[in-house]
Write a protein that holds these residues in place. Structure first.
Motif, PDB file in Angstrom:
ATOM      1  N   ARG A   1      -7.917  41.208  31.867  1.00  0.00           N
ATOM      2  CA  ARG A   1      -7.386  40.007  32.526  1.00  0.00           C
ATOM      3  C   ARG A   1      -7.254  38.860  31.524  1.00  0.00           C
ATOM      4  NH1 ARG A   1      -4.186  38.660  36.692  1.00  0.00           N
ATOM      5  NH2 ARG A   1      -4.702  36.589  37.421  1.00  0.00           N
ATOM      6  N   LEU A   2      -8.247  38.684  30.668  1.00  0.00           N
ATOM      7  CA  LEU A   2      -8.166  37.636  29.650  1.00  0.00           C
ATOM      8  C   LEU A   2      -6.980  37.873  28.720  1.00  0.00           C
ATOM      9  CD1 LEU A   2     -11.953  37.263  28.834  1.00  0.00           C
ATOM     10  CD2 LEU A   2     -10.491  35.535  29.911  1.00  0.00           C
ATOM     11  N   ALA A   3      -6.742  39.135  28.367  1.00  0.00           N
ATOM     12  CA  ALA A   3      -5.602  39.472  27.519  1.00  0.00           C
ATOM     13  C   ALA A   3      -4.289  39.169  28.234  1.00  0.00           C
ATOM     14  CB  ALA A   3      -5.664  40.935  27.109  1.00  0.00           C
ATOM     15  N   LEU A   4      -4.204  39.498  29.517  1.00  0.00           N
ATOM     16  CA  LEU A   4      -2.997  39.197  30.288  1.00  0.00           C
ATOM     17  C   LEU A   4      -2.740  37.689  30.360  1.00  0.00           C
ATOM     18  CD1 LEU A   4      -3.204  41.705  33.267  1.00  0.00           C
ATOM     19  CD2 LEU A   4      -1.477  41.631  31.471  1.00  0.00           C
ATOM     20  N   LEU A   5      -3.813  36.915  30.323  1.00  0.00           N
ATOM     21  CA  LEU A   5      -3.686  35.460  30.364  1.00  0.00           C
ATOM     22  C   LEU A   5      -3.406  34.871  28.984  1.00  0.00           C
ATOM     23  CD1 LEU A   5      -6.510  34.661  32.924  1.00  0.00           C
ATOM     24  CD2 LEU A   5      -4.037  34.508  33.295  1.00  0.00           C
ATOM     25  N   GLY A   6      -3.338  35.730  27.953  1.00  0.00           N
ATOM     26  CA  GLY A   6      -2.907  35.294  26.636  1.00  0.00           C
ATOM     27  C   GLY A   6      -3.967  35.175  25.568  1.00  0.00           C
ATOM     28  N   ALA A   7      -5.235  35.368  25.900  1.00  0.00           N
ATOM     29  CA  ALA A   7      -6.297  35.232  24.906  1.00  0.00           C
ATOM     30  C   ALA A   7      -6.370  36.458  24.004  1.00  0.00           C
ATOM     31  CB  ALA A   7      -7.649  35.035  25.592  1.00  0.00           C
ATOM     32  N   SER A   8      -6.630  36.242  22.725  1.00  0.00           N
ATOM     33  CA  SER A   8      -7.007  37.346  21.849  1.00  0.00           C
ATOM     34  C   SER A   8      -8.401  37.766  22.287  1.00  0.00           C
ATOM     35  CB  SER A   8      -7.029  36.893  20.392  1.00  0.00           C
ATOM     36  OG  SER A   8      -5.744  36.511  19.987  1.00  0.00           O
TER      37      SER A   8
ATOM     38  N   ASN B   1      -0.226  35.402  45.701  1.00  0.00           N
ATOM     39  CA  ASN B   1      -0.546  35.475  44.280  1.00  0.00           C
ATOM     40  C   ASN B   1      -1.226  34.173  43.875  1.00  0.00           C
ATOM     41  OD1 ASN B   1      -0.777  36.301  41.698  1.00  0.00           O
ATOM     42  ND2 ASN B   1       1.399  36.553  41.298  1.00  0.00           N
ATOM     43  N   PRO B   2      -2.527  34.061  44.086  1.00  0.00           N
ATOM     44  CA  PRO B   2      -3.217  32.792  43.890  1.00  0.00           C
ATOM     45  C   PRO B   2      -3.257  32.287  42.453  1.00  0.00           C
ATOM     46  CG  PRO B   2      -4.800  34.537  44.238  1.00  0.00           C
ATOM     47  CD  PRO B   2      -3.434  35.119  44.500  1.00  0.00           C
ATOM     48  N   ASN B   3      -3.174  33.168  41.482  1.00  0.00           N
ATOM     49  CA  ASN B   3      -3.297  32.747  40.087  1.00  0.00           C
ATOM     50  C   ASN B   3      -1.958  32.692  39.354  1.00  0.00           C
ATOM     51  OD1 ASN B   3      -6.073  32.475  40.208  1.00  0.00           O
ATOM     52  ND2 ASN B   3      -6.376  34.644  39.872  1.00  0.00           N
ATOM     53  N   GLY B   4      -0.878  32.879  40.047  1.00  0.00           N
ATOM     54  CA  GLY B   4       0.420  32.898  39.383  1.00  0.00           C
ATOM     55  C   GLY B   4       0.638  34.227  38.686  1.00  0.00           C
ATOM     56  N   ASP B   5       1.750  34.344  38.025  1.00  0.00           N
ATOM     57  CA  ASP B   5       2.091  35.572  37.325  1.00  0.00           C
ATOM     58  C   ASP B   5       1.563  35.507  35.894  1.00  0.00           C
ATOM     59  OD1 ASP B   5       3.177  37.889  36.373  1.00  0.00           O
ATOM     60  OD2 ASP B   5       5.251  37.206  36.438  1.00  0.00           O
ATOM     61  N   PRO B   6       0.512  36.283  35.555  1.00  0.00           N
ATOM     62  CA  PRO B   6      -0.071  36.193  34.217  1.00  0.00           C
ATOM     63  C   PRO B   6       0.862  36.686  33.123  1.00  0.00           C
ATOM     64  CG  PRO B   6      -1.049  38.019  35.407  1.00  0.00           C
ATOM     65  CD  PRO B   6      -0.168  37.263  36.383  1.00  0.00           C
ATOM     66  N   VAL B   7       1.879  37.455  33.482  1.00  0.00           N
ATOM     67  CA  VAL B   7       2.798  37.958  32.466  1.00  0.00           C
ATOM     68  C   VAL B   7       3.678  36.828  31.942  1.00  0.00           C
ATOM     69  CG1 VAL B   7       4.684  39.572  32.039  1.00  0.00           C
ATOM     70  CG2 VAL B   7       2.741  40.275  33.439  1.00  0.00           C
TER      71      VAL B   7
ATOM     72  N   GLY C   1      -0.235  43.125  24.216  1.00  0.00           N
ATOM     73  CA  GLY C   1       0.419  42.429  23.117  1.00  0.00           C
ATOM     74  C   GLY C   1      -0.433  41.397  22.407  1.00  0.00           C
ATOM     75  N   VAL C   2      -1.691  41.276  22.777  1.00  0.00           N
ATOM     76  CA  VAL C   2      -2.574  40.317  22.098  1.00  0.00           C
ATOM     77  C   VAL C   2      -3.391  41.039  21.032  1.00  0.00           C
ATOM     78  CG1 VAL C   2      -2.757  38.849  24.147  1.00  0.00           C
ATOM     79  CG2 VAL C   2      -4.505  40.577  23.722  1.00  0.00           C
ATOM     80  N   ALA C   3      -3.977  40.261  20.136  1.00  0.00           N
ATOM     81  CA  ALA C   3      -4.855  40.835  19.114  1.00  0.00           C
ATOM     82  C   ALA C   3      -6.158  41.261  19.785  1.00  0.00           C
ATOM     83  CB  ALA C   3      -5.138  39.810  18.025  1.00  0.00           C
TER      84      ALA C   3
ATOM     85  N   LYS D   1       2.992  33.318  32.669  1.00  0.00           N
ATOM     86  CA  LYS D   1       2.121  32.180  32.347  1.00  0.00           C
ATOM     87  C   LYS D   1       1.009  32.668  31.431  1.00  0.00           C
ATOM     88  CE  LYS D   1       2.369  29.085  36.269  1.00  0.00           C
ATOM     89  NZ  LYS D   1       1.568  28.482  37.330  1.00  0.00           N
ATOM     90  N   LYS D   2       0.832  32.014  30.311  1.00  0.00           N
ATOM     91  CA  LYS D   2      -0.218  32.395  29.366  1.00  0.00           C
ATOM     92  C   LYS D   2      -1.115  31.182  29.104  1.00  0.00           C
ATOM     93  CE  LYS D   2       1.532  36.501  28.291  1.00  0.00           C
ATOM     94  NZ  LYS D   2       0.930  37.748  28.554  1.00  0.00           N
TER      95      LYS D   2
END
Length: 77
Positions: A38-45, A6-12, A67-69, A14-15
């Motif tokens: 993917r951007l939404a999973l990483l926390g971006a609106s 898992n090279p990028n960590g867990d996006p759920v 869960g993001v806007a 880590k935001k």
């Protein structure tokens, strides 16, 4: 050689993009849709645009599940 599991960590959990906003064009399908998710999973609106209303609405609903806007817009002619 060791495998990378898992090279990028867990996006759920880590935001790293939380508080950020991303604009993705062509997000109604394909690569644009995958990038928006993917951007939404990483926390971006996410703000998305595309040419196909039905496909764009489906993409917006899929992104909203993270869960993001999300905002979507069709181009005006």
């Amino acid at each position: 050689m060791a495998r990378i599991s898992n090279p990028n960590g867990d996006p759920v959990t880590k935001k790293p993009l939380a508080g950020g906003v991303a604009l993705v064009t062509g997000a109604s399908r394909g690569i644009g849709r995958a990038i928006a998710n993917r951007l939404a999973l990483l926390g971006a609106s996410v703000s998305i645009c595309g040419r196909d209303r039905a496909a764009l609405e489906d993409s917006a609903q899929e992104v909203a599940k993270t869960g993001v806007a999300v905002h979507f817009q069709l181009p005006t002619s």
